[in-house]
Design an enzyme around this catalytic site. Structure first.
Site, PDB file in Angstrom:
ATOM      1  N   GLY A   8       9.306  -3.548   0.105  1.00 30.09           N
ATOM      2  CA  GLY A   8       8.340  -2.442  -0.060  1.00 30.09           C
ATOM      3  C   GLY A   8       7.647  -2.118   1.249  1.00 30.09           C
ATOM      4  O   GLY A   8       6.502  -1.658   1.261  1.00 30.09           O
ATOM      5  N   SER A  10       7.992   0.193   3.325  1.00 27.70           N
ATOM      6  CA  SER A  10       7.737   1.599   3.659  1.00 27.70           C
ATOM      7  C   SER A  10       6.603   2.194   2.832  1.00 27.70           C
ATOM      8  O   SER A  10       6.286   3.374   2.965  1.00 27.70           O
ATOM      9  CB  SER A  10       9.018   2.414   3.422  1.00 27.70           C
ATOM     10  OG  SER A  10       9.504   2.149   2.116  1.00 27.70           O
ATOM     11  N   GLY A  11       5.988   1.393   1.971  1.00 28.19           N
ATOM     12  CA  GLY A  11       4.941   1.925   1.087  1.00 28.19           C
ATOM     13  C   GLY A  11       3.545   1.802   1.692  1.00 28.19           C
ATOM     14  O   GLY A  11       3.371   1.447   2.861  1.00 28.19           O
ATOM     15  N   LEU A  12       2.555   2.106   0.871  1.00 29.15           N
ATOM     16  CA  LEU A  12       1.151   2.083   1.307  1.00 29.15           C
ATOM     17  C   LEU A  12       0.752   0.728   1.905  1.00 29.15           C
ATOM     18  O   LEU A  12       0.221   0.657   3.014  1.00 29.15           O
ATOM     19  CB  LEU A  12       0.282   2.411   0.078  1.00 29.15           C
ATOM     20  CG  LEU A  12      -1.206   2.139   0.140  1.00 29.15           C
ATOM     21  CD1 LEU A  12      -1.885   3.049   1.155  1.00 29.15           C
ATOM     22  CD2 LEU A  12      -1.843   2.356  -1.242  1.00 29.15           C
ATOM     23  N   TYR A 139       4.481  -1.608 -17.148  1.00 35.18           N
ATOM     24  CA  TYR A 139       4.190  -2.129 -15.810  1.00 35.18           C
ATOM     25  C   TYR A 139       3.465  -3.478 -15.910  1.00 35.18           C
ATOM     26  O   TYR A 139       3.781  -4.432 -15.187  1.00 35.18           O
ATOM     27  CB  TYR A 139       3.331  -1.090 -15.093  1.00 35.18           C
ATOM     28  CG  TYR A 139       2.794  -1.437 -13.742  1.00 35.18           C
ATOM     29  CD1 TYR A 139       3.594  -1.332 -12.609  1.00 35.18           C
ATOM     30  CD2 TYR A 139       1.454  -1.809 -13.571  1.00 35.18           C
ATOM     31  CE1 TYR A 139       3.073  -1.607 -11.339  1.00 35.18           C
ATOM     32  CE2 TYR A 139       0.936  -2.075 -12.318  1.00 35.18           C
ATOM     33  CZ  TYR A 139       1.740  -1.976 -11.205  1.00 35.18           C
ATOM     34  OH  TYR A 139       1.225  -2.234  -9.959  1.00 35.18           O
ATOM     35  N   LYS A 143       4.585  -7.180 -14.408  1.00 35.00           N
ATOM     36  CA  LYS A 143       3.783  -7.877 -13.387  1.00 35.00           C
ATOM     37  C   LYS A 143       3.323  -9.251 -13.878  1.00 35.00           C
ATOM     38  O   LYS A 143       3.279 -10.210 -13.117  1.00 35.00           O
ATOM     39  CB  LYS A 143       2.566  -7.024 -13.009  1.00 35.00           C
ATOM     40  CG  LYS A 143       2.903  -5.801 -12.157  1.00 35.00           C
ATOM     41  CD  LYS A 143       3.331  -6.206 -10.749  1.00 35.00           C
ATOM     42  CE  LYS A 143       3.375  -5.027  -9.801  1.00 35.00           C
ATOM     43  NZ  LYS A 143       3.949  -5.369  -8.503  1.00 35.00           N
ATOM     44  N   HIS A 182      -2.009   7.506  -7.642  1.00 32.25           N
ATOM     45  CA  HIS A 182      -3.254   6.855  -8.033  1.00 32.25           C
ATOM     46  C   HIS A 182      -4.433   7.810  -7.821  1.00 32.25           C
ATOM     47  O   HIS A 182      -4.307   8.844  -7.184  1.00 32.25           O
ATOM     48  CB  HIS A 182      -3.446   5.576  -7.216  1.00 32.25           C
ATOM     49  CG  HIS A 182      -2.551   4.466  -7.657  1.00 32.25           C
ATOM     50  ND1 HIS A 182      -1.481   4.032  -6.914  1.00 32.25           N
ATOM     51  CD2 HIS A 182      -2.548   3.706  -8.780  1.00 32.25           C
ATOM     52  CE1 HIS A 182      -0.868   3.045  -7.562  1.00 32.25           C
ATOM     53  NE2 HIS A 182      -1.499   2.836  -8.695  1.00 32.25           N
ATOM     54  N   LYS A 190      -5.935  16.975  -4.159  1.00 26.18           N
ATOM     55  CA  LYS A 190      -6.568  18.087  -4.885  1.00 26.18           C
ATOM     56  C   LYS A 190      -7.700  18.701  -4.064  1.00 26.18           C
ATOM     57  O   LYS A 190      -7.903  19.921  -4.074  1.00 26.18           O
ATOM     58  CB  LYS A 190      -7.105  17.591  -6.236  1.00 26.18           C
ATOM     59  CG  LYS A 190      -5.984  17.322  -7.231  1.00 26.18           C
ATOM     60  CD  LYS A 190      -6.460  17.322  -8.673  1.00 26.18           C
ATOM     61  CE  LYS A 190      -7.276  16.121  -9.006  1.00 26.18           C
ATOM     62  NZ  LYS A 190      -7.558  16.006 -10.433  1.00 26.18           N
ATOM     63  N   ARG A 211     -14.557   1.540 -10.910  1.00 25.19           N
ATOM     64  CA  ARG A 211     -13.376   0.958 -10.267  1.00 25.19           C
ATOM     65  C   ARG A 211     -13.760   0.270  -8.957  1.00 25.19           C
ATOM     66  O   ARG A 211     -14.724   0.654  -8.302  1.00 25.19           O
ATOM     67  CB  ARG A 211     -12.333   2.046  -9.947  1.00 25.19           C
ATOM     68  CG  ARG A 211     -11.694   2.706 -11.163  1.00 25.19           C
ATOM     69  CD  ARG A 211     -10.765   1.750 -11.920  1.00 25.19           C
ATOM     70  NE  ARG A 211     -10.139   2.413 -13.056  1.00 25.19           N
ATOM     71  CZ  ARG A 211     -10.614   2.434 -14.295  1.00 25.19           C
ATOM     72  NH1 ARG A 211     -11.757   1.815 -14.578  1.00 25.19           N
ATOM     73  NH2 ARG A 211      -9.968   3.046 -15.271  1.00 25.19           N
TER      74      ARG A 211
HETATM   75  P1  NDP Z   1       4.246   2.244  -2.797  1.00 27.44           P
HETATM   76  O1  NDP Z   1       4.612   3.067  -3.988  1.00 27.44           O
HETATM   77  O2  NDP Z   1       3.476   2.882  -1.714  1.00 27.44           O
HETATM   78  O3  NDP Z   1       5.561   1.639  -2.180  1.00 27.44           O
HETATM   79  C1  NDP Z   1       6.523   1.071  -3.003  1.00 27.44           C
HETATM   80  C2  NDP Z   1       7.508   0.376  -2.117  1.00 27.44           C
HETATM   81  O4  NDP Z   1       8.482  -0.241  -2.951  1.00 27.44           O
HETATM   82  C3  NDP Z   1       8.247   1.326  -1.175  1.00 27.44           C
HETATM   83  O5  NDP Z   1       8.447   0.682   0.049  1.00 27.44           O
HETATM   84  C4  NDP Z   1       9.555   1.543  -1.902  1.00 27.44           C
HETATM   85  O6  NDP Z   1      10.640   1.868  -1.020  1.00 27.44           O
HETATM   86  C5  NDP Z   1       9.758   0.171  -2.498  1.00 27.44           C
HETATM   87  N1  NDP Z   1      10.666   0.226  -3.645  1.00 27.44           N
HETATM   88  C6  NDP Z   1      10.480   0.847  -4.840  1.00 27.44           C
HETATM   89  N2  NDP Z   1      11.570   0.696  -5.615  1.00 27.44           N
HETATM   90  C7  NDP Z   1      12.455  -0.049  -4.879  1.00 27.44           C
HETATM   91  C8  NDP Z   1      13.761  -0.527  -5.126  1.00 27.44           C
HETATM   92  N3  NDP Z   1      14.392  -0.292  -6.286  1.00 27.44           N
HETATM   93  N4  NDP Z   1      14.377  -1.230  -4.154  1.00 27.44           N
HETATM   94  C9  NDP Z   1      13.761  -1.476  -2.974  1.00 27.44           C
HETATM   95  N5  NDP Z   1      12.515  -1.071  -2.688  1.00 27.44           N
HETATM   96  C10 NDP Z   1      11.879  -0.349  -3.633  1.00 27.44           C
HETATM   97  O7  NDP Z   1       3.510   0.944  -3.340  1.00 27.44           O
HETATM   98  P2  NDP Z   1       2.181   0.257  -2.787  1.00 27.44           P
HETATM   99  O8  NDP Z   1       2.343  -0.061  -1.351  1.00 27.44           O
HETATM  100  O9  NDP Z   1       1.040   1.057  -3.268  1.00 27.44           O
HETATM  101  O10 NDP Z   1       2.169  -1.089  -3.642  1.00 27.44           O
HETATM  102  C11 NDP Z   1       2.596  -2.336  -3.115  1.00 27.44           C
HETATM  103  C12 NDP Z   1       2.409  -3.390  -4.188  1.00 27.44           C
HETATM  104  O11 NDP Z   1       1.045  -3.474  -4.561  1.00 27.44           O
HETATM  105  C13 NDP Z   1       3.174  -3.091  -5.489  1.00 27.44           C
HETATM  106  O12 NDP Z   1       3.757  -4.271  -5.957  1.00 27.44           O
HETATM  107  C14 NDP Z   1       2.111  -2.593  -6.441  1.00 27.44           C
HETATM  108  O13 NDP Z   1       2.447  -2.882  -7.769  1.00 27.44           O
HETATM  109  C15 NDP Z   1       0.894  -3.351  -5.958  1.00 27.44           C
HETATM  110  N6  NDP Z   1      -0.380  -2.694  -6.221  1.00 27.44           N
HETATM  111  C16 NDP Z   1      -0.655  -1.436  -5.721  1.00 27.44           C
HETATM  112  C17 NDP Z   1      -1.871  -0.848  -5.965  1.00 27.44           C
HETATM  113  C18 NDP Z   1      -2.231   0.506  -5.439  1.00 27.44           C
HETATM  114  O14 NDP Z   1      -3.360   0.989  -5.709  1.00 27.44           O
HETATM  115  N7  NDP Z   1      -1.377   1.183  -4.691  1.00 27.44           N
HETATM  116  C19 NDP Z   1      -2.903  -1.532  -6.770  1.00 27.44           C
HETATM  117  C20 NDP Z   1      -2.527  -2.840  -7.195  1.00 27.44           C
HETATM  118  C21 NDP Z   1      -1.313  -3.386  -6.933  1.00 27.44           C
HETATM  119  P3  NDP Z   1      10.952   3.424  -0.645  1.00 27.44           P
HETATM  120  O15 NDP Z   1       9.851   3.884   0.264  1.00 27.44           O
HETATM  121  O16 NDP Z   1      12.252   3.367   0.061  1.00 27.44           O
HETATM  122  O17 NDP Z   1      10.987   4.169  -1.934  1.00 27.44           O
END
Ligand code: NDP
Length: 318
Positions: A8, A10-12, A139, A143, A182, A190, A211
């Site tokens: 993950g 590339s995510g937040l 979900y 988890k 979220h 918005k 929250r």
């Molecule tokens: P994001 O949605 O920003 O990022 C999700 C990440 O998971 C991306 O890097 C995505 O890759 C990767 N991903 C999703 N599906 C797959 C897959 N099938 N195979 C490989 N990679 C995958 O998530 P956050 O950064 O927000 O969340 C990180 C963690 O924190 C998560 O486990 C979430 O449940 C938890 N969390 C988040 C909260 C929030 O407010 N955001 C609150 C509490 C917990 P790609 O970019 O390529 O799609």
């Protein structure tokens, strides 16, 4: 040398960890970090997951990858939220174990805790004490099973697999989808559109739910520490102190202030669902370990986040 594989990436949260690594955060301690996205491996697929692990040979894993969404996506896609997250979690932990990874820190969420809590604040030990809110049960159960599976690896194979539990996260590189994201990034988006169009900013629900929010870069700092320095195995809430809890209305006002939007144009659509009224969690276990950890003040963190969003609007996920 420690090699930390971040799923993950590339995510937040992954991008915030990358930011801390690039800014040489002391907790990184010279470790090499590898950031995976779904383009590198679809973690729902065991063979692709195994190939990625064999390629990078990590010593540590930070497991963030998940199918994530806000209240409305959770209500609409319970099947995918449950099955895909179970597949991802099972594959990642299995491959970490197969590769001899001793420390795997996986992220769960405070929103998977029981809906009905006899006494607030919520502590780590209450995870399985009752059903989650029906809106996100797909979900939530996925988890919860991640926590059970991590403990099972510890008990059966003497691993050191830990789950960390953040509250709502916000920061640069969020998902700004109004329908599926979220609450904080949705409000930013918005607000941006309302400002451009000269319209009111419509907040979904009454604005009254409470929250707790954590800035992604503070969370990243704590997760790196939990992976490379801390050795405990008991789940850990990662969030600012209880007195930092705010209403959705206060959140919306802060977003509006940071984006120079007039506060008298904030309106509430009470026909939309509020979700849980509150889910106050305790960070006392964390505070016992990191009494002096400094969380970025909420408004400063929000300003960094809204500035980043406005500067990167054209390339944001939404
Ligand atoms: P994001 O949605 O920003 O990022 C999700 C990440 O998971 C991306 O890097 C995505 O890759 C990767 N991903 C999703 N599906 C797959 C897959 N099938 N195979 C490989 N990679 C995958 O998530 P956050 O950064 O927000 O969340 C990180 C963690 O924190 C998560 O486990 C979430 O449940 C938890 N969390 C988040 C909260 C929030 O407010 N955001 C609150 C509490 C917990 P790609 O970019 O390529 O799609």
């Amino acid at each position: 040398m420690a090699v930390v594989l971040v799923t993950g990436g590339s995510g937040l949260v992954g991008k915030a960890i990358e930011w801390q690594v690039e800014h040489n955060h002391p907790s990184t301690n010279g470790a090499k970090f590898i950031f995976l996205s779904s383009k590198d491996a679809d973690l729902r697929n065991l063979e692709q997951t195994r190939t990625a692990f064999m390629k990078h040979k990590p010593t540590h894993v930070i497991h963030l990858a998940a199918r994530v969404g806000g209240l409305f996506k959770n209500m609409r896609s319970k099947v995918e939220m449950m099955t895909e997250n179970i597949m991802i979690n099972q594959n990642v932990l299995q491959c970490a174990h197969e590769c001899g990874v001793d420390r795997c820190v996986s992220m769960t969420s405070t929103c998977v805790f029981p809906d009905k809590i006899p006494k607030y604040p919520i502590t780590e030990d209450q995870l399985h004490d009752g059903p989650p809110h029906p809106s996100n049960e797909g979900y939530a159960y996925a988890k919860r099973m991640l926590e059970v599976l991590s403990r099972a690896y510890n008990e059966q194979y003497d691993r050191s697999y830990l789950t960390v539990i953040p509250t709502n996260v916000f920061g640069p590189h969020d998902n700004y989808s109004i329908e599926d994201g979220h609450v904080a990034p949705g409000l930013m988006h918005k607000c941006y559109l309302a400002k451009q169009r000269g319209e009111d900013l419509i907040i979904w629900g009454t604005g009254k739910p409470l929250r707790q929010f954590i800035f992604s870069r503070d969370l990243a700092d704590l997760v790196i520490w939990a992976t490379l320095t801390y050795t405990g195995k008991d789940s850990l809430m990662l969030c600012p102190d209880e007195n930092e809890e705010i209403t959705i209305s206060e959140l919306a006002k802060t977003v509006a202030e940071c984006m120079d939007f007039p506060l008298d144009r904030l309106k509430y659509d009470t026909s939309k669902a509020d979700g849980q009224e509150k889910k106050t969690v305790s960070n006392s276990r964390l505070r016992g370990l990191r009494p002096d950890f400094h969380f970025t003040p909420f408004k400063d963190a929000m300003k960094i986040s809204t500035d980043w969003f406005q500067e990167n609007y054209d390339k944001c996920r939404m």
